[in-house]
Design a protein around this motif. Structure first.
Motif, PDB file in Angstrom:
ATOM      1  N   VAL A   1      68.591  32.783  -6.425  1.00  0.00           N
ATOM      2  CA  VAL A   1      69.589  33.222  -5.440  1.00  0.00           C
ATOM      3  C   VAL A   1      70.818  32.332  -5.562  1.00  0.00           C
ATOM      4  N   THR A   2      71.986  32.951  -5.653  1.00  0.00           N
ATOM      5  CA  THR A   2      73.222  32.185  -5.755  1.00  0.00           C
ATOM      6  C   THR A   2      73.969  32.206  -4.429  1.00  0.00           C
ATOM      7  N   GLY A   3      74.637  31.078  -4.145  1.00  0.00           N
ATOM      8  CA  GLY A   3      75.489  30.992  -2.968  1.00  0.00           C
ATOM      9  C   GLY A   3      74.908  30.245  -1.790  1.00  0.00           C
ATOM     10  N   MET A   4      73.611  29.941  -1.814  1.00  0.00           N
ATOM     11  CA  MET A   4      73.011  29.229  -0.690  1.00  0.00           C
ATOM     12  C   MET A   4      73.370  27.745  -0.775  1.00  0.00           C
ATOM     13  N   THR A   5      73.715  27.163   0.383  1.00  0.00           N
ATOM     14  CA  THR A   5      74.090  25.746   0.403  1.00  0.00           C
ATOM     15  C   THR A   5      73.384  24.934   1.476  1.00  0.00           C
ATOM     16  N   CYS A   6      72.665  25.591   2.395  1.00  0.00           N
ATOM     17  CA  CYS A   6      72.106  24.850   3.527  1.00  0.00           C
ATOM     18  C   CYS A   6      70.897  25.560   4.128  1.00  0.00           C
ATOM     19  N   GLY A   7      70.331  24.939   5.136  1.00  0.00           N
ATOM     20  CA  GLY A   7      69.187  25.499   5.835  1.00  0.00           C
ATOM     21  C   GLY A   7      69.488  26.828   6.517  1.00  0.00           C
ATOM     22  N   HIS A   8      70.701  26.981   7.013  1.00  0.00           N
ATOM     23  CA  HIS A   8      71.079  28.248   7.641  1.00  0.00           C
ATOM     24  C   HIS A   8      71.041  29.370   6.605  1.00  0.00           C
ATOM     25  N   CYS A   9      71.524  29.075   5.402  1.00  0.00           N
ATOM     26  CA  CYS A   9      71.482  30.051   4.308  1.00  0.00           C
ATOM     27  C   CYS A   9      70.041  30.463   4.030  1.00  0.00           C
ATOM     28  N   GLU A  10      69.167  29.465   3.940  1.00  0.00           N
ATOM     29  CA  GLU A  10      67.756  29.733   3.696  1.00  0.00           C
ATOM     30  C   GLU A  10      67.179  30.633   4.778  1.00  0.00           C
ATOM     31  N   GLY A  11      67.500  30.330   6.014  1.00  0.00           N
ATOM     32  CA  GLY A  11      66.990  31.110   7.141  1.00  0.00           C
ATOM     33  C   GLY A  11      67.452  32.547   7.120  1.00  0.00           C
ATOM     34  N   SER A  12      68.710  32.756   6.735  1.00  0.00           N
ATOM     35  CA  SER A  12      69.248  34.119   6.656  1.00  0.00           C
ATOM     36  C   SER A  12      68.514  34.934   5.602  1.00  0.00           C
TER      37      SER A  12
END
Length: 69
Positions: free
Chosen positions: A8-19
């Protein structure tokens, strides 16, 4: 049980992971979702064979893009 890994590209943080986790978990048959922004990996476990396009659509809905690793 089926387990598939995606990049997955574009994730930078825990919020990204959660989404990403929340959207993928909505797919029928998904039993577990493991997401890491640090590695850019999404690991999906299911009790049925899943269509990659369903995973791609869910990740896209979360605002990111995925390819099968």
């Amino acid at each position: 049980m089926n387990t598939t890994t995606y990049a997955v590209t574009g994730m930078t943080c825990g919020h990204c992971e959660g989404s990403v986790r929340a959207e993928v978990a909505k797919i029928d048959g998904v039993t577990a979702v493991d997401v890491s922004a640090a590695s850019g990996e999404l690991v999906v476990s299911s009790d049925i064979a899943l269509d990659d396009d369903a995973i791609f659509a869910a990740v896209d809905e979360a605002g990111y893009s995925a390819v099968r690793a």
